[in-house]
Scaffold this active site. Structure first.
Site, PDB file in Angstrom:
ATOM      1  N   ALA A  58       9.671   6.422   1.014  1.00  0.00           N
ATOM      2  CA  ALA A  58       8.324   6.871   0.636  1.00  0.00           C
ATOM      3  C   ALA A  58       7.828   6.076  -0.563  1.00  0.00           C
ATOM      4  O   ALA A  58       8.184   6.361  -1.715  1.00  0.00           O
ATOM      5  CB  ALA A  58       8.344   8.364   0.326  1.00  0.00           C
ATOM      6  N   LEU A  59       7.008   5.054  -0.273  1.00  0.00           N
ATOM      7  CA  LEU A  59       6.451   4.202  -1.321  1.00  0.00           C
ATOM      8  C   LEU A  59       4.919   4.317  -1.322  1.00  0.00           C
ATOM      9  O   LEU A  59       4.297   4.617  -2.340  1.00  0.00           O
ATOM     10  CB  LEU A  59       6.869   2.742  -1.058  1.00  0.00           C
ATOM     11  CG  LEU A  59       6.324   1.676  -2.005  1.00  0.00           C
ATOM     12  CD1 LEU A  59       6.933   1.805  -3.403  1.00  0.00           C
ATOM     13  CD2 LEU A  59       6.618   0.261  -1.473  1.00  0.00           C
ATOM     14  N   GLU A 106       5.402  -2.523   6.008  1.00  0.00           N
ATOM     15  CA  GLU A 106       6.325  -3.289   5.141  1.00  0.00           C
ATOM     16  C   GLU A 106       5.656  -4.577   4.629  1.00  0.00           C
ATOM     17  O   GLU A 106       6.309  -5.617   4.457  1.00  0.00           O
ATOM     18  CB  GLU A 106       7.657  -3.535   5.847  1.00  0.00           C
ATOM     19  CG  GLU A 106       8.313  -2.194   6.163  1.00  0.00           C
ATOM     20  CD  GLU A 106       9.792  -2.220   6.311  1.00  0.00           C
ATOM     21  OE1 GLU A 106      10.448  -3.077   5.696  1.00  0.00           O
ATOM     22  OE2 GLU A 106      10.308  -1.342   7.027  1.00  0.00           O
ATOM     23  N   GLY A 107       4.361  -4.448   4.335  1.00  0.00           N
ATOM     24  CA  GLY A 107       3.584  -5.566   3.799  1.00  0.00           C
ATOM     25  C   GLY A 107       2.741  -6.205   4.881  1.00  0.00           C
ATOM     26  O   GLY A 107       3.279  -6.730   5.856  1.00  0.00           O
TER      27      GLY A 107
HETATM   28  N1  CAA Z   1      12.645  -8.561  -5.726  1.00  0.00           N
HETATM   29  C1  CAA Z   1      12.928  -8.083  -6.950  1.00  0.00           C
HETATM   30  N2  CAA Z   1      11.963  -7.888  -7.897  1.00  0.00           N
HETATM   31  C2  CAA Z   1      10.692  -8.195  -7.569  1.00  0.00           C
HETATM   32  C3  CAA Z   1      10.334  -8.697  -6.316  1.00  0.00           C
HETATM   33  C4  CAA Z   1      11.373  -8.885  -5.360  1.00  0.00           C
HETATM   34  N3  CAA Z   1      11.110  -9.338  -4.136  1.00  0.00           N
HETATM   35  N4  CAA Z   1       8.994  -8.889  -6.267  1.00  0.00           N
HETATM   36  C5  CAA Z   1       8.519  -8.539  -7.468  1.00  0.00           C
HETATM   37  N5  CAA Z   1       9.541  -8.120  -8.251  1.00  0.00           N
HETATM   38  C6  CAA Z   1       9.483  -7.687  -9.648  1.00  0.00           C
HETATM   39  C7  CAA Z   1       8.916  -8.794 -10.520  1.00  0.00           C
HETATM   40  O1  CAA Z   1       9.925  -9.700 -10.900  1.00  0.00           O
HETATM   41  C8  CAA Z   1       8.388  -7.995 -11.683  1.00  0.00           C
HETATM   42  O2  CAA Z   1       9.489  -7.568 -12.462  1.00  0.00           O
HETATM   43  P1  CAA Z   1       9.522  -7.667 -14.082  1.00  0.00           P
HETATM   44  O3  CAA Z   1       8.341  -6.862 -14.539  1.00  0.00           O
HETATM   45  O4  CAA Z   1      10.844  -7.066 -14.416  1.00  0.00           O
HETATM   46  O5  CAA Z   1       9.374  -9.129 -14.376  1.00  0.00           O
HETATM   47  C9  CAA Z   1       7.832  -6.733 -11.010  1.00  0.00           C
HETATM   48  O6  CAA Z   1       8.540  -6.605  -9.774  1.00  0.00           O
HETATM   49  C10 CAA Z   1       6.345  -6.803 -10.742  1.00  0.00           C
HETATM   50  O7  CAA Z   1       6.092  -7.899  -9.904  1.00  0.00           O
HETATM   51  P2  CAA Z   1       4.625  -8.381  -9.545  1.00  0.00           P
HETATM   52  O8  CAA Z   1       3.846  -8.599 -10.810  1.00  0.00           O
HETATM   53  O9  CAA Z   1       4.755  -9.511  -8.579  1.00  0.00           O
HETATM   54  O10 CAA Z   1       4.027  -7.091  -8.796  1.00  0.00           O
HETATM   55  P3  CAA Z   1       2.588  -6.817  -8.185  1.00  0.00           P
HETATM   56  O11 CAA Z   1       2.163  -5.494  -8.652  1.00  0.00           O
HETATM   57  O12 CAA Z   1       1.692  -7.989  -8.377  1.00  0.00           O
HETATM   58  O13 CAA Z   1       2.937  -6.633  -6.626  1.00  0.00           O
HETATM   59  C11 CAA Z   1       3.146  -7.336  -4.334  1.00  0.00           C
HETATM   60  C12 CAA Z   1       3.437  -7.609  -5.814  1.00  0.00           C
HETATM   61  C13 CAA Z   1       3.863  -8.456  -3.588  1.00  0.00           C
HETATM   62  C14 CAA Z   1       1.682  -7.347  -3.984  1.00  0.00           C
HETATM   63  C15 CAA Z   1       3.771  -5.964  -3.968  1.00  0.00           C
HETATM   64  O14 CAA Z   1       3.004  -4.900  -4.492  1.00  0.00           O
HETATM   65  C16 CAA Z   1       3.907  -5.758  -2.466  1.00  0.00           C
HETATM   66  O15 CAA Z   1       4.853  -6.260  -1.867  1.00  0.00           O
HETATM   67  N6  CAA Z   1       2.993  -4.977  -1.874  1.00  0.00           N
HETATM   68  C17 CAA Z   1       3.130  -4.555  -0.488  1.00  0.00           C
HETATM   69  C18 CAA Z   1       3.837  -3.239  -0.451  1.00  0.00           C
HETATM   70  C19 CAA Z   1       4.453  -2.982   0.885  1.00  0.00           C
HETATM   71  O16 CAA Z   1       5.045  -3.861   1.500  1.00  0.00           O
HETATM   72  N7  CAA Z   1       4.392  -1.735   1.318  1.00  0.00           N
HETATM   73  C20 CAA Z   1       5.009  -1.328   2.529  1.00  0.00           C
HETATM   74  C21 CAA Z   1       5.461   0.064   2.388  1.00  0.00           C
HETATM   75  S1  CAA Z   1       6.943   0.470   3.140  1.00  0.00           S
HETATM   76  C22 CAA Z   1       6.613   0.806   4.764  1.00  0.00           C
HETATM   77  O17 CAA Z   1       5.777   0.220   5.390  1.00  0.00           O
HETATM   78  C23 CAA Z   1       7.453   1.872   5.234  1.00  0.00           C
HETATM   79  C24 CAA Z   1       7.789   2.217   6.564  1.00  0.00           C
HETATM   80  O18 CAA Z   1       8.037   3.360   6.766  1.00  0.00           O
HETATM   81  C25 CAA Z   1       8.073   1.235   7.650  1.00  0.00           C
END
Ligand code: CAA
Length: 378
Positions: free
Chosen positions: A124-125, A361-362
Site C-alpha cells: 500500500a503506497l 508499479e510506475g
Molecule cells: N532505490 C533506492 N532509493 C531510491 C530509489 C531507488 N530506486 N529511487 C529514489 N531513491 C531515493 C533517492 O536516492 C532519495 O534518497 P535520499 O533522500 O536519501 O538521497 C529519495 O529516494 C528521493 O528520491 P527522488 O528525489 O528521486 O524522489 P522523487 O520524489 O522525485 O520521486 C519517482 C521519484 C521516480 C517519481 C518516484 O516517486 C516514483 O517511482 N513514482 C512512481 C510510484 C510508483 O511506481 N507507484 C506504483 C505503486 S505500487 C503498485 O502499483 C502496486 C500494485 O499493487 C501492483
C-alpha cells in the site's frame, strides 16, 4: 555472457506452464466474468512455492533465483494476468522488502508465512491524491506508547482484501521524503477495506481502497529505519518492475501463440491467413519484440541476483515489455478480426489485461523519467 537458461530455470518454466495450463486456463474466463478472487489458484500457487520463488528455503521460500521468478510470472501471466499479479505482489512487493529490511523476528513472523504460501500479502503506497508523485502521500504515522497509530487512505492495493499482511507507507516527518515503511497485519484495529474496484482488466485480481482509521500496530512493526521508507518503497519497486515486465511478456507471448494458432486455421480468399504477408509481418514484429522484452527482463533479474543496483534496467525492461505487449495484443485482435472483439476468444481479454502493465508499479511516463535521469545524470 550466457543467453541459455539453466536446467533449473527450464524446469521452472515447464512446471509453472503445466500447472497454469491445467489449473488456471480452464477457469480464466469465468473469473474474468465474475471478478471473484481465485482462492483455489492462490492456494495452489502458494503450495507450489510461487509466492516466495527467490526467498531462501530457511525463510519458507523455494530458494530459486530472480530469473526463475521472472519466468514464473511470465508463465502465470501467459495463462492469466491476474494469477501473475497475485504472485508478483507476494514475491516482489511483500517478500522482497521483508527479506531485505526485516529483522529476524519480522522475517519469522511475516516473511515465512507468505513465502510458504500460507498467507497472501499486499502493498500500500498509492493514495487517492498521490500516484506517480508517491512522496506526496498524506497518510501519517505517529508513535503513541508502544504502538504506531496510522491515519489515511490507500488506493489500488492489489490483494489487500484477502491479505493477512500489508507492507504500507506513511509520513513520519515534515520533509517530503520523511516516510517510513510498516508491516501491517490486516486484523489490526482500525484497518478496513473501503471499496473493491470494478476494473477493465485483470479482473480476478483484487484491487481495493484501504482505510487506516486510527489504526494501531505494534511499535516493532516499523520496517527498516525511521524516515527511510521512501527509499525502501523505491528499491522494492526496482524489483517489482521486473515482475510487471514479466507479466507483460507473458501476455504478449499468449497473444502471439493465439495469433499463430488462429492464422493457421482461418481461411480467406482461398488460403490460410498465415499465408498472407500482411499477417506474417505482424507475427514477425510480435516475435521480435517479445524476444527483446524477454532479454531485457531476464537481464534486470540477473542483475538482482548479482546484487547489483538495477533501477535503470528494471525501468527499461518494464517500459519496453509493457509497450511491446500493447502492440502485441493490438495485432492479435486485428489478426482475429471480428472474433478478436468478442469474449469467446481470449485475445479480447488479453487486450484488456495488458493495459494496466503500462500504468501500475510506475506508469510509462515515470519509467521514462527514471531512465532519462539515469541517462542524463540528472
Ligand atoms: N532505490 C533506492 N532509493 C531510491 C530509489 C531507488 N530506486 N529511487 C529514489 N531513491 C531515493 C533517492 O536516492 C532519495 O534518497 P535520499 O533522500 O536519501 O538521497 C529519495 O529516494 C528521493 O528520491 P527522488 O528525489 O528521486 O524522489 P522523487 O520524489 O522525485 O520521486 C519517482 C521519484 C521516480 C517519481 C518516484 O516517486 C516514483 O517511482 N513514482 C512512481 C510510484 C510508483 O511506481 N507507484 C506504483 C505503486 S505500487 C503498485 O502499483 C502496486 C500494485 O499493487 C501492483
Amino acid at each position: 555472457m550466457d543467453f541459455a537458461l539453466t536446467e533449473t530455470q527450464e524446469i521452472t518454466r515447464k512446471s509453472v506452464r503445466d500447472f497454469a495450463e491445467q489449473d488456471i486456463i480452464p477457469q480464466s474466463h469465468a473469473f474474468d466474468e465474475s471478478q471473484e478472487f481465485p482462492h483455489g489458484w492462490a492456494k495452489k500457487m502458494g503450495e507450489l512455492g510461487l509466492f516466495g520463488v527467490y526467498v531462501p528455503e530457511k525463510y519458507g521460500g523455494a530458494g530459486l533465483d530472480t530469473v526463475c521468478y521472472a519466468i514464473t510470472i511470465e508463465e502465470l501471466s501467459r495463462a492469466d494476468a491476474s494469477a501473475g499479479v497475485i504472485a508478483a505482489v507476494c514475491n516482489g512487493l511483500v517478500c522482497e522488502p521483508l527479506l531485505r529490511y526485516g529483522t529476524e523476528e519480522q522475517k519469522r513472523r511475516y516473511l515465512v508465512p507468505v513465502a510458504r504460501g500460507d498467507w497472501i500479502g499486499a502493498y500500500a503506497l498509492t493514495e487517492p491524491g498521490s500516484g506517480s508523485d508517491a512522496a506526496a502521500m498524506r497518510t501519517t504515522a505517529e508513535i503513541k506508547g508502544n504502538e504506531w497509530v496510522l491515519n489515511g487512505t490507500k488506493s489500488f492495493a492489489t490483494n489487500a482484501s484477502v491479505a493477512k499482511v500489508v507492507i504500507g507507507y506513511a509520513r513520519t516527518g515534515r520533509q517530503k521524503h520523511e516516510i517510513s515503511a510498516f508491516i501491517i497485519p490486516t486484523d489490526a484495529e482500525g484497518f478496513s477495506v473501503l471499496k473493491k474496484e470494478d476494473k477493465m482488466g485483470i479482473r480476478a485480481s483484487d484491487t481495493v481502497l484501504l482505510g487506516f482509521d486510527g489504526m494501531r500496530i505494534p511499535k516493532e512493526n516499523l520496517l527498516g529505519d525511521l524516515h527511510k521508507g521512501f527509499n525502501i518503497a523505491m528499491a522494492t519497486l526496482d524489483g517489482g518492475r521486473i515482475g510487471i515486465a514479466a507479466q507483460a511478456l507473458g501476455i504478449a507471448q499468449r497473444a502471439l501463440d493465439e495469433s499463430v494458432k488462429y492464422a493457421k486455421e482461418r481461411d480467406a480468399f482461398g488460403q490460410k491467413i498465415a499465408d498472407f504477408q500482411a499477417i506474417q509481418w505482424k507475427v514477425a514484429d510480435m516475435a521480435t519484440e517479445i524476444e527483446a522484452a524477454r532479454l531485457l527482463t531476464y537481464r534486470a533479474a540477473q542483475l538482482e541476483d548479482l546484487g547489483r543496483r538495477h533501477t535503470y534496467e528494471s525501468s527499461v525492461a518494464k517500459l519496453f515489455a509493457s509497450e511491446a505487449a500493447h502492440r502485441a495484443v493490438d495485432s492479435a485482435v486485428q489478426i482475429h478480426g471480428g472474433y478478436g472483439f468478442i469474449k469467446d476468444y481470449v485475445v479480447e481479454k488479453l487486450y484488456r489485461d495488458q493495459r494496466v502493465t503500462e500504468i501500475y508499479e510506475g506508469t510509462s511516463e515515470i519509467q521514462r523519467l527514471v531512465i532519462a535521469r539515469a541517462v542524463l545524470g540528472r
